[in-house]
Motif scaffolding. Sequence first.
Motif, PDB file in Angstrom:
ATOM      1  N   LYS A  18     -38.838 -20.447 -25.776  1.00  0.00           N
ATOM      2  CA  LYS A  18     -37.536 -20.546 -25.129  1.00  0.00           C
ATOM      3  C   LYS A  18     -36.397 -20.689 -26.132  1.00  0.00           C
ATOM      4  O   LYS A  18     -35.289 -20.229 -25.896  1.00  0.00           O
ATOM      5  CB  LYS A  18     -37.519 -21.734 -24.165  1.00  0.00           C
ATOM      6  N   ASP A  19     -36.650 -21.347 -27.244  1.00  0.00           N
ATOM      7  CA  ASP A  19     -35.599 -21.612 -28.225  1.00  0.00           C
ATOM      8  C   ASP A  19     -35.492 -20.520 -29.285  1.00  0.00           C
ATOM      9  O   ASP A  19     -34.690 -20.635 -30.194  1.00  0.00           O
ATOM     10  CB  ASP A  19     -35.850 -22.954 -28.918  1.00  0.00           C
ATOM     11  N   GLY A  20     -36.332 -19.509 -29.206  1.00  0.00           N
ATOM     12  CA  GLY A  20     -36.321 -18.452 -30.210  1.00  0.00           C
ATOM     13  C   GLY A  20     -37.017 -18.847 -31.503  1.00  0.00           C
ATOM     14  O   GLY A  20     -36.792 -18.245 -32.546  1.00  0.00           O
ATOM     15  N   LYS A  21     -37.860 -19.866 -31.445  1.00  0.00           N
ATOM     16  CA  LYS A  21     -38.580 -20.324 -32.631  1.00  0.00           C
ATOM     17  C   LYS A  21     -39.915 -19.608 -32.721  1.00  0.00           C
ATOM     18  O   LYS A  21     -40.538 -19.288 -31.720  1.00  0.00           O
ATOM     19  CB  LYS A  21     -38.807 -21.834 -32.574  1.00  0.00           C
ATOM     20  N   THR A  22     -40.350 -19.400 -33.947  1.00  0.00           N
ATOM     21  CA  THR A  22     -41.653 -18.785 -34.156  1.00  0.00           C
ATOM     22  C   THR A  22     -42.738 -19.807 -33.864  1.00  0.00           C
ATOM     23  O   THR A  22     -42.485 -21.023 -33.890  1.00  0.00           O
ATOM     24  CB  THR A  22     -41.801 -18.287 -35.609  1.00  0.00           C
TER      25      THR A  22
END
Length: 141
Positions: free
Chosen positions: A56-60
């Motif tokens: 959701k946060d665009g983190k890998t």
Amino acid sequence: MAITIPFSLLFAASCLNLKGIPANLLSLGALDFGMVVDGAVVMVENIVRHLGRGNKDGKTPRQQIFEAAHEVQRPVFYAIAIIITAYLPIFTLQRVEGRLFKPMAWTVAFALLGAIIFSIVIVPALASLFYPAGPKNGTTR
């Protein structure tokens, strides 16, 4: 998580050998595998929980694993350190009692120290290898 047990036993055996402390049946029988794997279980559960949330946060996934490991590393360390601290009075024993119970305390302390190292350092690294893209459809390997 199951790799924690042989790793911590190997670590304890190596440390006992380096210190010249003999291992006996009491020493090996005192090891509770629940204590040994506790930190790894907490670490893996938190990593899987973070990865299960999705991206959701665009983190890998690697960043999510790092955050999850960082979130629980201090509580895991202190939980195992408190268990090791409970064995400190045994190190003050003298004579026959000391010769009988000190190797047990050293064995448990070294095994738990190996479990701390494994939980905080190796478990997150293994999680990043086993979950390079995160869990698929909510399942784990």
